[in-house]
Scaffold this active site. Sequence first.
Site, PDB file in Angstrom:
ATOM      1  CG  MET A  66      -3.117  -5.191  -0.783  1.00 34.81           C
ATOM      2  SD  MET A  66      -2.395  -4.150   0.522  1.00 34.81           S
ATOM      3  CE  MET A  66      -2.161  -5.409   1.773  1.00 34.81           C
ATOM      4  NE  ARG A  67       0.079  -6.782  -8.158  1.00 32.37           N
ATOM      5  CZ  ARG A  67       0.209  -8.101  -8.181  1.00 32.37           C
ATOM      6  NH1 ARG A  67       1.370  -8.652  -8.382  1.00 32.37           N
ATOM      7  NH2 ARG A  67      -0.839  -8.880  -8.005  1.00 32.37           N
ATOM      8  CG  LEU A  68       7.862  -5.188  -3.194  1.00 31.33           C
ATOM      9  CD1 LEU A  68       7.439  -4.674  -1.825  1.00 31.33           C
ATOM     10  CD2 LEU A  68       8.798  -6.388  -3.046  1.00 31.33           C
ATOM     11  CB  ILE A  69       6.688  -0.143  -6.149  1.00 30.03           C
ATOM     12  CG1 ILE A  69       5.297   0.264  -5.612  1.00 30.03           C
ATOM     13  CG2 ILE A  69       7.095   0.728  -7.329  1.00 30.03           C
ATOM     14  CD1 ILE A  69       4.147   0.101  -6.571  1.00 30.03           C
ATOM     15  CG  ASN A 125       2.216   2.230   1.169  1.00 28.54           C
ATOM     16  OD1 ASN A 125       1.086   2.039   0.704  1.00 28.54           O
ATOM     17  ND2 ASN A 125       2.776   1.387   2.033  1.00 28.54           N
ATOM     18  N   GLY A 152     -11.090   0.587  -1.369  1.00 25.99           N
ATOM     19  CA  GLY A 152     -10.966   1.940  -1.886  1.00 25.99           C
ATOM     20  C   GLY A 152     -11.504   3.039  -0.979  1.00 25.99           C
ATOM     21  CB  SER A 153     -12.365   3.290   2.625  1.00 25.25           C
ATOM     22  OG  SER A 153     -11.185   3.006   3.325  1.00 25.25           O
ATOM     23  CE  LYS A 208       7.254  -5.844  -9.281  1.00 27.37           C
ATOM     24  NZ  LYS A 208       6.692  -6.246  -8.006  1.00 27.37           N
ATOM     25  CG  HIS A 264       1.630  -0.414   6.575  1.00 25.72           C
ATOM     26  ND1 HIS A 264       1.302  -1.491   5.780  1.00 25.72           N
ATOM     27  CD2 HIS A 264       1.971  -0.923   7.779  1.00 25.72           C
ATOM     28  CE1 HIS A 264       1.446  -2.607   6.470  1.00 25.72           C
ATOM     29  NE2 HIS A 264       1.853  -2.291   7.689  1.00 25.72           N
TER      30      HIS A 264
HETATM   31  C1  GAR Z   1      -5.649   0.488   4.265  1.00 23.85           C
HETATM   32  O1  GAR Z   1      -5.823   0.224   5.635  1.00 23.85           O
HETATM   33  C2  GAR Z   1      -4.180   0.659   3.944  1.00 23.85           C
HETATM   34  O2  GAR Z   1      -3.464   1.289   4.970  1.00 23.85           O
HETATM   35  C3  GAR Z   1      -3.737  -0.774   3.765  1.00 23.85           C
HETATM   36  O3  GAR Z   1      -4.785  -1.343   3.030  1.00 23.85           O
HETATM   37  C4  GAR Z   1      -6.015  -0.736   3.432  1.00 23.85           C
HETATM   38  C5  GAR Z   1      -6.826  -0.374   2.211  1.00 23.85           C
HETATM   39  O4  GAR Z   1      -8.118   0.049   2.551  1.00 23.85           O
HETATM   40  N1  GAR Z   1      -2.467  -0.872   3.086  1.00 23.85           N
HETATM   41  C6  GAR Z   1      -1.551  -1.804   3.357  1.00 23.85           C
HETATM   42  O5  GAR Z   1      -1.722  -2.698   4.147  1.00 23.85           O
HETATM   43  C7  GAR Z   1      -0.248  -1.656   2.589  1.00 23.85           C
HETATM   44  N2  GAR Z   1       0.705  -2.635   3.021  1.00 23.85           N
HETATM   45  P1  GAR Z   1      -9.033   0.787   1.474  1.00 23.85           P
HETATM   46  O6  GAR Z   1      -9.041  -0.089   0.212  1.00 23.85           O
HETATM   47  O7  GAR Z   1     -10.391   0.850   2.088  1.00 23.85           O
HETATM   48  O8  GAR Z   1      -8.447   2.145   1.207  1.00 23.85           O
END
Ligand code: GAR
Length: 191
Positions: free
Chosen positions: A90-93, A107, A12-13, A65, A109
């Site tokens: 981390m889940r497909l919409i 999103n 959740g950063s 789903k 990434h």
């Molecule tokens: C982030 O780096 C985000 O870009 C990635 O998960 C991390 C979550 O970090 N997302 C994906 O990989 C989506 N496919 P956080 O929980 O510290 O925000």
Amino acid sequence: KVKIAVFASGSGSNFAALENACREGELNAEIALVMTDKPAAFVVERAKQAAVRVVAVEPKAFPTKKAFEKTVIDILRQAEVEWIVLAGYMRLIGPDLLAAFPSRIVNIHPSLLPSFPGKDAIGQAIAHGVKVTGVTVHLVDEGMDTGPILAQEAVRVVDGNTEMTAQSIHAIEHVIYKETLQKLFVANAIN
Ligand code: GAR
């Protein structure tokens, strides 16, 4: 103010950075709730600390789903959420949630898409030996980390050092996400 739901499965950063940006007035939005599929994720602690409502909806509690997403959609509608912001969700919409928020799901990434979609994009990039990777913010469609790109920034790989590369990537994420969302909300308010 634009009402948003932040969807997160992990630390959740990015949620924390967005919450901070809302409080500082850099992002003209209100986080109505954090939606998580992982009740034990650290994002839940962060949200509680920031006094943001947390809703945990676990897919395994539903037969399909479709049933899972119906519950999610009902909660979002009740909270009058206008935009969904994925931050490490981390889940497909699925098609139902996409249809309920057409072109209103964003999103972030940790790679220069379309390279290295899916899980552990930073690890994938290091394993591939690329010298430059980065961050992408994009609108969500039915694919995994696909959909129209809104913003990208390159990050130099620190000599096969996953930890240091990840640190640079996260630092960029925390800036690019709030800035891109703010532009997106302003553009959509005018249209
Ligand atoms: C982030 O780096 C985000 O870009 C990635 O998960 C991390 C979550 O970090 N997302 C994906 O990989 C989506 N496919 P956080 O929980 O510290 O925000």
